[in-house]
Each structure stands twice: as C-alpha cells, then as structure tokens.
Design an enzyme around this catalytic site. Sequence first.
Site, PDB file in Angstrom:
ATOM      1  N   ASP A 292      -7.832  14.738 -19.706  1.00 23.75           N
ATOM      2  CA  ASP A 292      -8.382  13.453 -20.130  1.00 23.75           C
ATOM      3  C   ASP A 292      -8.425  13.300 -21.652  1.00 23.75           C
ATOM      4  OD1 ASP A 292      -9.853  11.063 -19.316  1.00 23.75           O
ATOM      5  OD2 ASP A 292     -11.549  12.012 -20.343  1.00 23.75           O
ATOM      6  N   LEU A 293      -8.908  14.325 -22.333  1.00 24.47           N
ATOM      7  CA  LEU A 293      -9.060  14.225 -23.784  1.00 24.47           C
ATOM      8  C   LEU A 293      -7.700  14.085 -24.467  1.00 24.47           C
ATOM      9  CD1 LEU A 293     -11.195  14.521 -26.149  1.00 24.47           C
ATOM     10  CD2 LEU A 293     -10.246  16.803 -26.401  1.00 24.47           C
ATOM     11  N   LYS A 295      -5.045  12.854 -23.305  1.00 26.71           N
ATOM     12  CA  LYS A 295      -4.496  11.522 -23.007  1.00 26.71           C
ATOM     13  C   LYS A 295      -5.226  10.434 -23.798  1.00 26.71           C
ATOM     14  CE  LYS A 295      -5.624   9.969 -18.948  1.00 26.71           C
ATOM     15  NZ  LYS A 295      -5.797  10.048 -17.516  1.00 26.71           N
ATOM     16  N   TYR A 476     -17.928  12.851 -34.493  1.00 29.50           N
ATOM     17  CA  TYR A 476     -18.735  11.940 -35.320  1.00 29.50           C
ATOM     18  C   TYR A 476     -18.568  12.247 -36.806  1.00 29.50           C
ATOM     19  CZ  TYR A 476     -20.805   8.689 -32.179  1.00 29.50           C
ATOM     20  OH  TYR A 476     -20.947   7.626 -31.328  1.00 29.50           O
ATOM     21  N   HIS A 537     -23.636  15.241 -32.320  1.00 26.98           N
ATOM     22  CA  HIS A 537     -23.302  14.082 -33.156  1.00 26.98           C
ATOM     23  C   HIS A 537     -24.509  13.581 -33.968  1.00 26.98           C
ATOM     24  CE1 HIS A 537     -19.873  14.305 -30.660  1.00 26.98           C
ATOM     25  NE2 HIS A 537     -20.198  13.412 -29.749  1.00 26.98           N
ATOM     26  N   LYS A 628     -32.724   8.556 -30.915  1.00 27.86           N
ATOM     27  CA  LYS A 628     -32.739   7.882 -29.614  1.00 27.86           C
ATOM     28  C   LYS A 628     -31.290   7.763 -29.148  1.00 27.86           C
ATOM     29  CE  LYS A 628     -33.659   3.235 -27.815  1.00 27.86           C
ATOM     30  NZ  LYS A 628     -34.476   2.037 -27.936  1.00 27.86           N
TER      31      LYS A 628
HETATM   32  N1  LIG Z   1     -12.637  13.819 -22.160  1.00 28.84           N
HETATM   33  C1  LIG Z   1     -13.380  13.481 -23.224  1.00 28.84           C
HETATM   34  O1  LIG Z   1     -13.572  12.302 -23.547  1.00 28.84           O
HETATM   35  C2  LIG Z   1     -13.991  14.538 -24.066  1.00 28.84           C
HETATM   36  C3  LIG Z   1     -13.751  15.876 -23.820  1.00 28.84           C
HETATM   37  N2  LIG Z   1     -14.279  16.835 -24.637  1.00 28.84           N
HETATM   38  C4  LIG Z   1     -14.003  18.251 -24.414  1.00 28.84           C
HETATM   39  O2  LIG Z   1     -12.611  18.477 -24.509  1.00 28.84           O
HETATM   40  C5  LIG Z   1     -12.172  19.473 -23.624  1.00 28.84           C
HETATM   41  C6  LIG Z   1     -11.148  18.896 -22.676  1.00 28.84           C
HETATM   42  O3  LIG Z   1     -11.713  17.789 -22.017  1.00 28.84           O
HETATM   43  P1  LIG Z   1     -11.000  17.008 -20.853  1.00 28.84           P
HETATM   44  O4  LIG Z   1      -9.589  16.717 -21.224  1.00 28.84           O
HETATM   45  O5  LIG Z   1     -11.872  15.923 -20.480  1.00 28.84           O
HETATM   46  O6  LIG Z   1     -11.007  18.114 -19.712  1.00 28.84           O
HETATM   47  P2  LIG Z   1     -10.195  18.177 -18.374  1.00 28.84           P
HETATM   48  O7  LIG Z   1     -11.148  18.534 -17.301  1.00 28.84           O
HETATM   49  O8  LIG Z   1      -9.358  16.977 -18.187  1.00 28.84           O
HETATM   50  O9  LIG Z   1      -9.308  19.463 -18.617  1.00 28.84           O
HETATM   51  C7  LIG Z   1      -8.179  19.496 -19.465  1.00 28.84           C
HETATM   52  C8  LIG Z   1      -7.087  20.297 -18.808  1.00 28.84           C
HETATM   53  O10 LIG Z   1      -7.509  21.641 -18.726  1.00 28.84           O
HETATM   54  C9  LIG Z   1      -7.013  22.227 -17.527  1.00 28.84           C
HETATM   55  N3  LIG Z   1      -8.142  22.733 -16.761  1.00 28.84           N
HETATM   56  C10 LIG Z   1      -9.165  22.059 -16.250  1.00 28.84           C
HETATM   57  N4  LIG Z   1     -10.022  22.873 -15.621  1.00 28.84           N
HETATM   58  C11 LIG Z   1      -9.506  24.104 -15.722  1.00 28.84           C
HETATM   59  C12 LIG Z   1      -9.910  25.377 -15.272  1.00 28.84           C
HETATM   60  N5  LIG Z   1     -11.028  25.561 -14.596  1.00 28.84           N
HETATM   61  N6  LIG Z   1      -9.122  26.427 -15.573  1.00 28.84           N
HETATM   62  C13 LIG Z   1      -8.019  26.263 -16.278  1.00 28.84           C
HETATM   63  N7  LIG Z   1      -7.587  25.077 -16.698  1.00 28.84           N
HETATM   64  C14 LIG Z   1      -8.313  24.016 -16.445  1.00 28.84           C
HETATM   65  C15 LIG Z   1      -6.324  21.120 -16.764  1.00 28.84           C
HETATM   66  O11 LIG Z   1      -4.928  21.229 -17.027  1.00 28.84           O
HETATM   67  P3  LIG Z   1      -3.936  22.029 -16.078  1.00 28.84           P
HETATM   68  O12 LIG Z   1      -4.611  22.250 -14.763  1.00 28.84           O
HETATM   69  O13 LIG Z   1      -2.724  21.161 -15.996  1.00 28.84           O
HETATM   70  O14 LIG Z   1      -3.680  23.268 -16.818  1.00 28.84           O
HETATM   71  C16 LIG Z   1      -6.801  19.852 -17.395  1.00 28.84           C
HETATM   72  O15 LIG Z   1      -5.841  18.844 -17.376  1.00 28.84           O
HETATM   73  C17 LIG Z   1     -13.424  19.956 -22.931  1.00 28.84           C
HETATM   74  O16 LIG Z   1     -13.922  21.035 -23.643  1.00 28.84           O
HETATM   75  C18 LIG Z   1     -14.358  18.760 -23.032  1.00 28.84           C
HETATM   76  O17 LIG Z   1     -15.690  19.112 -22.957  1.00 28.84           O
HETATM   77  C19 LIG Z   1     -15.016  16.507 -25.734  1.00 28.84           C
HETATM   78  C20 LIG Z   1     -15.296  15.202 -26.019  1.00 28.84           C
HETATM   79  C21 LIG Z   1     -14.848  14.119 -25.208  1.00 28.84           C
HETATM   80  O1  LIG Z   2     -18.853  13.115 -27.366  1.00 33.73           O
HETATM   81  C1  LIG Z   2     -19.119  12.100 -26.760  1.00 33.73           C
HETATM   82  O2  LIG Z   2     -19.061  10.925 -27.405  1.00 33.73           O
HETATM   83  C2  LIG Z   2     -18.834   9.736 -26.669  1.00 33.73           C
HETATM   84  C3  LIG Z   2     -19.141   8.616 -27.635  1.00 33.73           C
HETATM   85  O3  LIG Z   2     -18.216   8.632 -28.668  1.00 33.73           O
HETATM   86  P1  LIG Z   2     -17.858   7.281 -29.452  1.00 33.73           P
HETATM   87  O4  LIG Z   2     -16.908   7.725 -30.499  1.00 33.73           O
HETATM   88  O5  LIG Z   2     -17.271   6.340 -28.459  1.00 33.73           O
HETATM   89  O6  LIG Z   2     -19.146   6.773 -30.010  1.00 33.73           O
HETATM   90  C4  LIG Z   2     -19.685   9.669 -25.427  1.00 33.73           C
HETATM   91  O7  LIG Z   2     -19.307   8.544 -24.670  1.00 33.73           O
HETATM   92  C5  LIG Z   2     -19.456  10.922 -24.620  1.00 33.73           C
HETATM   93  O8  LIG Z   2     -20.322  10.907 -23.499  1.00 33.73           O
HETATM   94  C6  LIG Z   2     -19.726  12.134 -25.439  1.00 33.73           C
HETATM   95  O9  LIG Z   2     -19.315  13.296 -24.740  1.00 33.73           O
END
Ligand SMILES: NC(=O)C1=CN([C@@H]2O[C@H](COP(=O)(O)OP(=O)(O)OC[C@H]3O[C@@H](n4cnc5c(N)ncnc54)[C@H](OP(=O)(O)O)[C@@H]3O)[C@@H](O)[C@H]2O)C=CC1
Ligand SMILES: O=C1O[C@H](COP(=O)(O)O)[C@@H](O)[C@H](O)[C@H]1O
Length: 794
Positions: A292-293, A295, A476, A537, A628
């Site tokens: 997700d991140l 993307k 942030y 943040h 807050k």
């Molecule tokens: N999504 C967001 O908006 C935000 C995310 N983050 C942080 O960024 C990082 C990535 O977030 P996000 O992209 O949402 O995470 P995802 O859950 O989408 O994981 C990213 C990728 O990691 C691999 N993955 C997931 N779980 C596991 C596992 N248990 N073991 C091995 N590989 C795994 C998968 O790829 P594959 O299986 O193809 O290898 C997956 O596509 C995290 O630390 C999250 O906390 C921080 C701020 C915002």
């Molecule tokens: O880290 C995070 O921040 C977002 C808010 O970020 P912003 O740049 O849109 O203000 C928050 O939605 C998310 O829950 C949190 O993990």
Amino acid sequence: MLPTPPTPVSRFASQVSRARSKEELHEGPRHYDCHSEDSFIAECVRFLVVCIQGRIDTDPYSKILIGLSGGSTPKKILTEFGRLEELEWSRLVFFLVDERYVPRDHPDSNQRMLQESLCKNGCTSLDAMVVPDTSLPLDQCIAKYHQDLSALISQHGTPDIVTLGMGEDGHIASWFPTLSPADYARATDPAQLVHHTQTDRFAGKDRITISLDLIARATHKVYFLSGENKMAKWREVLHGGLPQDLPALYTIEAGGVSAICYPPLSAVSQDDAKRAESEEHTTFVVLGASGDLAKKKTFPALFSLFCEGRLPRNFTIVGYARTELSFDDFWERLSPGLSKVGAFFCDKGTLSVRLRGMSHICLFPDKFRERCTYFCGQYGSPDDAARLDKLLQDKHEAKFARANRMYYLALPPTQFADAVRAFKPLAWSQKGWNRVIVEKPFGHDLPSSDKLASELMAVLEEKEVGPTQTYRIDHYLGKEMVLNLMALRFGNVAFTPIWSNHYVANVRITFKEDIGTEGRGGYFDKVGIIRDVMQNHLLQMLTLVAMERPASLLDEDIRDEKVKVLKQIAPIKTEHVVLGQYTRSEDGKTPGYKDDPGVPADSQCPTFATLVMFINNERWAGVPFIMKAGKALEERMAEVRIQLKDVPGGLFGELARNEFVIKVQPNEAVYMKIYGKQPGLSNEVEQTELDLSLHDRFDIDRLPDAYERLILDCVNGDKRNFVRTDELREAWRIFTPMLHTIDGLAGGDAMPVTIHTYPFGSRGPPDSDALVQHFGYKRTTGYTWKPKKKAGAE
Ligand SMILES: NC(=O)C1=CN([C@@H]2O[C@H](COP(=O)(O)OP(=O)(O)OC[C@H]3O[C@@H](n4cnc5c(N)ncnc54)[C@H](OP(=O)(O)O)[C@@H]3O)[C@@H](O)[C@H]2O)C=CC1
Ligand SMILES: O=C1O[C@H](COP(=O)(O)O)[C@@H](O)[C@H](O)[C@H]1O
C-alpha cells in the site's frame, strides 16, 4: 578583527567539555560555517583554543598533543594562534602531521611555515616541537620520526587534536587518493606511525606523513576547509564512498571530526555537484513494492521528483517484493497512484504531465517507466539478495565510477531486520553509499522500540556519514509548514521575547481527519490514535516549537536540541488524557469504527485522544502542551496554536487571547490573531489577524509531498528531518506508561481508562473540551480565520 580567545563559551564549548560516550564518538562531523575569511580564521583559532581549554579544565597536569598540517590556509590560522600569549604554552606539544622531504629552510618545508607563523611571536619554538629531521637520509628520517612519536604517545597518550586540510583531489595529510590496496593497508596499520609517500601533483614530491590510523585516534580531528573546490570535495566526502578514494572517510568513521567551512557548507556550487553526479548512478530499491505505501506514497513521490528533474541524473528504481508479478502487472498497480501526481495529456504525439497545481509541464513522463523494474524475491533470502546485486552491477551500474543504493523498507517492521541482514553482506554497493529508509511504526512501546532498534543496529550503524546509514522517516517532518517552524522561530527576532512561559498560556497541537479507518481498522486496532500520530508526528511538531536555537542548521545540531527538549518532558499522566472512539454518524449514514471489517466488536482502541504534557525547563515550566488527534471528526486539519496570556489591565474590556497559529494543512498559513481599532469613527477594538497564507503571499506552483522532500533529503545525505535513535527512545519514554495503562499492561499508573464515544463527523467527546479548558485554554468564539484563496495543492 579576531575575537580575543580564550573563552570556552563559544558554540564549540559543549562539544569539547562533554564526556565523549561511545555513541558520540560515532557521531558524524560537526560543521561550523563561516561567511568571511576573517571569521573563518577566527573560528579556527577559537576552535583550537576551546579544545585546549576544555582539556586543561578537565586535566590540570598532562601535556596536550597537537598535530599540525601545513599549507597556506593553516599558515594564517597558526599566525593568529601564535599571538595568544595568555595560553599555557608549556602544556602544548606540537608535532607535524606531514612534511615535505626538503631542508628545513626550503620554501616548501612545513617546519619553515611553522617558524614563520606559530613561532613568529615567540610563544613557542621549533625546538620544542616533535618534527621529522629531514637532514637525515629518508628512511632514517622516517624511522626516527616514528620513534619520536611513539615515545611521545607512550608518555602522554594519543593526540588531543589533529588539524587537517583537504586537497582538491581529496588528499589529507600526505595520503593521495586513490590509495592502492598496499597504501591503504600501510595507512591504516596501527603499528607504523610514519610513512613515506610520493606525489607529482603538488610541490614536494617525497613526503613524510603520519598514518591515517594515528590521525583517526586523535580525540579532535578538525578540518580547516577554505575555498569552493575544497567544499565541493567535502560534500563528496559527506555523501560517503570508500576511504581509499576519500581518506577523510577513514577519520570520519572514527568520530570526533569537526569541519570549519568557508564558504559555508550549504553554499557549494551546484556545478560541482552536477559534475560529480554525472559519474555516478543511484539505485532506489523499494522493498515491499507490492504494498500500500509503495503504491500510495513512495512511487508517486519518486515520480514527482522525476517530473521536477530532482532525481539524480542516472538512476534505476527497483520494486522488490515476494509477490510474483510481471512488470506490466506491477506497473498497473502503481498507475492509479502515479496518475494522481498530475494531469497527463498527449501533445503532438508526446506524452506530457502537468504536476498537480503546477504550470510547469514535464515531457516524456513515460521515461520514468523505463527506469523502473520489478524484482521478485524473499526479503531474508541471501540468494535473492545476491541475484539483485548481480543484476544491479551487470545491468545498471557497470559503466559508472560510483554507484549508490538506497533501500526503502516499505515493509511491516517485522521484516526489517531479516531484510537488512540478508541485503547488507550481499547487495550493498561496494563503490558508493548505501542508505536505508525505515518506515514507522518504530515499535509499539519503549521495550519493543529498543528491541527493533537493537536488531537493526546489530546490522546497520546509525552513523551520519559512512558506508551505511539509517533514515527513520516521519513524514510530518517533510511537510512544508513543519519545516517552516524552524525558519519562523529562528529567522525572526520578533517571536523570541514572547516564546516562553512569560507570555504563552498554552500550546495546542491538533490533528483531525474527516475520514474513519476505512477498511484499515484491522491494522489500526493494534495501534490506536496515540501510536498512529501523536507519539510521532505531533510530538515532532511539539519539539520544533519548544526546542532551543541549535548551534547550526546541520543535522546533528538540530537533533541534539530536539532530544534535549524531549528529555525534559515527564511521562504523560493518565488523568491528563481523554480517549474516544467514533460511532455511526448522527444521521446514521456513515459507519462507526466497530463497523469497519477487522475491528473486534469489543474493541477499546482509541480513535481519538486529547492529552496534556509539560516541559520541565526554564522556558516552558507551567505551560500546558495540549495534543488533540482524532479520526472521523468534523474536518481535516493539522495545526499548532500558541495561545498567549490575557492582556493585563482590561483597558478594552475582556478580549480574546492573541493566538499565533501555524496551519500545517490544509491551506498552509501562519497567522496571528490580534486586536486593532475598528476602522471609522468607532473607538472599539476588533479582532483581526496578521496573515501569511502561503498561497497568497508566494507564487508557488505546488508544495511537494512530504515524501518527496524526505526521499530527496536522503539522496543528499541530509538527516536533519529524520528521527534519531535517542530521539525515538525519549518519545517512547514519554508515552509508554500511559499506553501500557490503556492497554491494561503492567508498568503504567493505576487509573482506570474510559473510552468515550463520539459520533462520526463531530468535534470528538465533550470531555476533551473539559480537559483542555481545565488546563487554561480559552476558545475564541465569534471570529474564525478564513483562507482567502484555496491552496492549489494538498
Ligand atoms: N500504508 C500507509 O499509508 C503507511 C504505511 N506505513 C508503514 O509502511 C510500511 C509498509 O506499509 P504498507 O505498504 O501499508 O504495508 P503492507 O501491509 O501493504 O505491506 C507491504 C508489503 O510487504 C509484504 N508483506 C506484508 N506482510 C508481510 C509479512 N508478514 N512478511 C513478509 N512480507 C510481508 C507484502 O509484499 P509481498 O507479499 O509481495 O512481499 C506487502 O505488499 C509499514 O511499516 C507501515 O506501517 C507508514 C505510514 C503510512
Ligand atoms: O502516519 C499517518 O498519517 C496519516 C495522516 O497523514 P497526512 O499526511 O494525510 O496528514 C494518517 O491518516 C495515518 O493513519 C497515519 O498512520
């Protein structure tokens, strides 16, 4: 005019007088920028004086060993230094870092230079110094100098100070890069202190030089860097690489390095940077690229930087994940995120993009696609790491002299340590820097954060400069108005007098979202709003509001001040916290938190919190810092609001308080709520504001996304906007007891915790207002600041 040292109160003093812990020795260089040649010389002299004075203060008897380098820049510095009659000269023992193998009175001789500078005023003499005897045959001269230095060190210990210059070719002392493997082995051999080297590039072909190892062992290694070209070279050093190419890196690895810079480090010519860039390649490896991140944030940020021409000239982006995907499938996943970056259109057959809110058009955005590739592999697999390394070396980096690699860990934190453990030995570049960006959450409390940090640090090192670097991202810190906090506070004298408990009644830091968890409830339920945005943040914003002026704008000086202020905050008390969880909206149309798939029916997870903390220092004692934050509130907004005390005397009756507001998002602005006379015949006062709305005042096309800014900072090796380990520890220390109480774990205080409910789209639970009022916040009614123009980009 030179100031009159010695006064150990300058900005060097803290560095010198503090005991140096192991961590401190591994800090990156400290920089002292100078804006004129006079101030450069004065700063260099002052640095020496403060180091000496610091040593004298802590040890009243022993000798102070000082290694001196030659050259025209040091000559001026040493001339001024030699005039300081009040120094305890009998305590100082000087030796030469390097010498040309020429007679003492030869124009190229460093001993002659010392005679004409340091010794000129008669405070010291060459006879009192330890120098090579160049009248002996070369091999005997070297052997004798080695013996003399060995005797000196065994009697007085390793050198206290070594002064260094750096040639435009990167040489330090008389070690001329690129060092052959044999020369590098000699230079770093602890057994041999003195060596013979040769150069055809500079005067004095045969040189006598002390080893890099001996230089590295000095407590203070200070570089005197004067001139644009030297500064450009120093920037290269700061970007990392191999010590064979840049011997200064060997000294930096040892810690205790300072650099006094004229012109200032920040003012290095862009041309020099560009020239160096053409010879190097940078690879961005995004681990977790299927997620997700990657993307939503990482790839769009890289794409925006590309469109703005901000990425290095030669780069490759590798999306790395376990999921088997063809490149086309991978690209299709990224496309929705990329297309939000701007408007794409076809102009006479050429694909173009206009970045959101920007008039500038980037042609050929499709070229970005050509620079991307997808690599399917496991995160902890040595085989896959080796495969990746081979691909990069063979296909992308082969023709470049330098190759840098940035690993962006867009992965769940459980995967961080395994990934770096596999990648570091097998997929680290051997001819450039390697940097690792780590995403939050950095643990869920102090013990888990410590565990994560130590797992990472077992493999990586948190050095400021060196072959490996970790960058802990808090997005942030990349937001425009958060960055602006420093400029507002320290670029204006106007706020200085009011910025303390004398005038500030309270500080409010607010984060509101008008959406709920939207399908991420399963993840969010393990985290809660405090860990999600407050411990990171909002606390970062608080720190920037409350910290003292740093010694410079360089990474470590800023982060030192941030840590200091965090250390002065006591853990938050549970009675200073109000928690909430959102329910269905009042009209029943929008689902509540527990309706989100993955959220347990009996969840006690807070989606809202208000909490209060205090900073126990002279400036802020007694001022409540109120945070807050909530999801599913009435609006999307983040701001810092500094509310000043009531006007004494009541001349105009009861007035609302002055407020200084930094609006982080949306509609970035800074405004001050003040009173003025109503225009016209009335004598009444009316509330108004001094307003700096960024989009009104500045002709800005767009504000970059925080991730763009931070990725670019990492490419540039700038760590000021990343979270340091001690900073993270302090942040968790403040929050952990209260979080443990909420979680029902041992270690917190014993107060029971209530989770109040609030409807989706409301202002949060009323108990929050009661808490805030209890701590003296007075809400202004009847007047609201309104942006004149909507921001172009968000
Ligand atoms: N999504 C967001 O908006 C935000 C995310 N983050 C942080 O960024 C990082 C990535 O977030 P996000 O992209 O949402 O995470 P995802 O859950 O989408 O994981 C990213 C990728 O990691 C691999 N993955 C997931 N779980 C596991 C596992 N248990 N073991 C091995 N590989 C795994 C998968 O790829 P594959 O299986 O193809 O290898 C997956 O596509 C995290 O630390 C999250 O906390 C921080 C701020 C915002
Ligand atoms: O880290 C995070 O921040 C977002 C808010 O970020 P912003 O740049 O849109 O203000 C928050 O939605 C998310 O829950 C949190 O993990």
